[in-house]
Scaffold this motif. Sequence first.
Motif, PDB file in Angstrom:
ATOM      1  N   VAL A   1       0.864  -1.187   0.000  1.00 12.89           N
ATOM      2  CA  VAL A   1       0.000   0.000   0.000  1.00 12.89           C
ATOM      3  C   VAL A   1       0.897   1.232   0.000  1.00 12.89           C
ATOM      4  CG1 VAL A   1      -1.741   1.297   1.283  1.00 12.89           C
ATOM      5  CG2 VAL A   1      -1.821  -1.207   1.242  1.00 12.89           C
ATOM      6  N   PRO A   2       0.734   2.110  -0.983  1.00 16.26           N
ATOM      7  CA  PRO A   2       1.580   3.309  -1.006  1.00 16.26           C
ATOM      8  C   PRO A   2       1.277   4.240   0.171  1.00 16.26           C
ATOM      9  CG  PRO A   2       0.099   3.253  -2.918  1.00 16.26           C
ATOM     10  CD  PRO A   2      -0.195   2.053  -2.091  1.00 16.26           C
ATOM     11  N   ILE A   3       2.327   4.817   0.710  1.00 17.97           N
ATOM     12  CA  ILE A   3       2.173   5.809   1.779  1.00 17.97           C
ATOM     13  C   ILE A   3       1.772   7.121   1.120  1.00 17.97           C
ATOM     14  CG2 ILE A   3       3.406   7.128   3.537  1.00 17.97           C
ATOM     15  CD1 ILE A   3       3.952   4.578   4.667  1.00 17.97           C
ATOM     16  N   ARG A   4       0.713   7.715   1.623  1.00 18.72           N
ATOM     17  CA  ARG A   4       0.282   9.010   1.074  1.00 18.72           C
ATOM     18  C   ARG A   4       1.123  10.112   1.727  1.00 18.72           C
ATOM     19  NH1 ARG A   4      -4.265   6.790   2.816  1.00 18.72           N
ATOM     20  NH2 ARG A   4      -4.644   8.444   4.304  1.00 18.72           N
ATOM     21  N   TYR A   5       1.755  10.908   0.897  1.00 21.98           N
ATOM     22  CA  TYR A   5       2.577  12.016   1.380  1.00 21.98           C
ATOM     23  C   TYR A   5       2.374  13.165   0.407  1.00 21.98           C
ATOM     24  CZ  TYR A   5       6.568  14.287   3.604  1.00 21.98           C
ATOM     25  OH  TYR A   5       7.375  15.158   4.289  1.00 21.98           O
ATOM     26  N   SER A   6       1.589  14.118   0.822  1.00 21.68           N
ATOM     27  CA  SER A   6       1.187  15.210  -0.064  1.00 21.68           C
ATOM     28  C   SER A   6       2.203  16.350  -0.031  1.00 21.68           C
ATOM     29  CB  SER A   6      -0.181  15.741   0.365  1.00 21.68           C
ATOM     30  OG  SER A   6      -0.065  16.409   1.618  1.00 21.68           O
ATOM     31  N   PRO A   7       2.094  17.261  -0.991  1.00 21.77           N
ATOM     32  CA  PRO A   7       2.940  18.461  -0.954  1.00 21.77           C
ATOM     33  C   PRO A   7       2.749  19.246   0.353  1.00 21.77           C
ATOM     34  CG  PRO A   7       1.933  18.248  -3.110  1.00 21.77           C
ATOM     35  CD  PRO A   7       1.310  17.200  -2.220  1.00 21.77           C
TER      36      PRO A   7
ATOM     37  N   THR B   1      13.089  23.607  14.321  1.00 19.35           N
ATOM     38  CA  THR B   1      13.746  22.761  15.321  1.00 19.35           C
ATOM     39  C   THR B   1      15.167  23.274  15.570  1.00 19.35           C
ATOM     40  OG1 THR B   1      12.481  20.860  14.547  1.00 19.35           O
ATOM     41  CG2 THR B   1      14.442  20.398  15.851  1.00 19.35           C
ATOM     42  N   PRO B   2      15.477  23.573  16.830  1.00 22.51           N
ATOM     43  CA  PRO B   2      16.830  24.065  17.120  1.00 22.51           C
ATOM     44  C   PRO B   2      17.881  22.970  16.876  1.00 22.51           C
ATOM     45  CG  PRO B   2      15.533  23.848  19.140  1.00 22.51           C
ATOM     46  CD  PRO B   2      14.640  23.488  17.997  1.00 22.51           C
TER      47      PRO B   2
ATOM     48  N   ASP C   1       6.516  19.362   7.120  1.00 16.05           N
ATOM     49  CA  ASP C   1       7.747  18.754   7.625  1.00 16.05           C
ATOM     50  C   ASP C   1       8.927  19.709   7.508  1.00 16.05           C
ATOM     51  OD1 ASP C   1       6.405  16.465   8.316  1.00 16.05           O
ATOM     52  OD2 ASP C   1       7.095  15.294   6.599  1.00 16.05           O
ATOM     53  N   LEU C   2       9.022  20.423   6.391  1.00 13.94           N
ATOM     54  CA  LEU C   2      10.110  21.380   6.213  1.00 13.94           C
ATOM     55  C   LEU C   2      10.013  22.514   7.229  1.00 13.94           C
ATOM     56  CD1 LEU C   2      10.309  21.554   2.324  1.00 13.94           C
ATOM     57  CD2 LEU C   2      11.970  20.515   3.889  1.00 13.94           C
ATOM     58  N   LYS C   3       8.798  22.981   7.492  1.00 12.63           N
ATOM     59  CA  LYS C   3       8.601  24.031   8.487  1.00 12.63           C
ATOM     60  C   LYS C   3       9.033  23.542   9.865  1.00 12.63           C
ATOM     61  CE  LYS C   3       5.187  27.116  10.461  1.00 12.63           C
ATOM     62  NZ  LYS C   3       3.789  27.490  10.572  1.00 12.63           N
TER      63      LYS C   3
END
Length: 84
Positions: free
Chosen positions: A62-68, A81-82, A74-76
Amino acid sequence: MLNVSVPADLARIVKAKDLSKAVRELVALELYREGLISLGKAAEIAGLSLWEMMELVARKGVPIRYSPEDLKSDLKTLEETPTK
């Protein structure tokens, strides 16, 4: 808790020693596959850790759903994160 009656030979068909756990995993997997719940919620339903659920999802293809939007979030988080 909800009790559901299932055919007696279901445990043999799904090759499960613990039919209740196998059914929870199958239901969680299918709900995730259909996009009805998150991976975290699927793990909760299945009684697995997030990592265990990710392994189950991978094993079942089953593909993991990971949207833009997930990537942006995640980037934010990484930017906030220090570092040591």
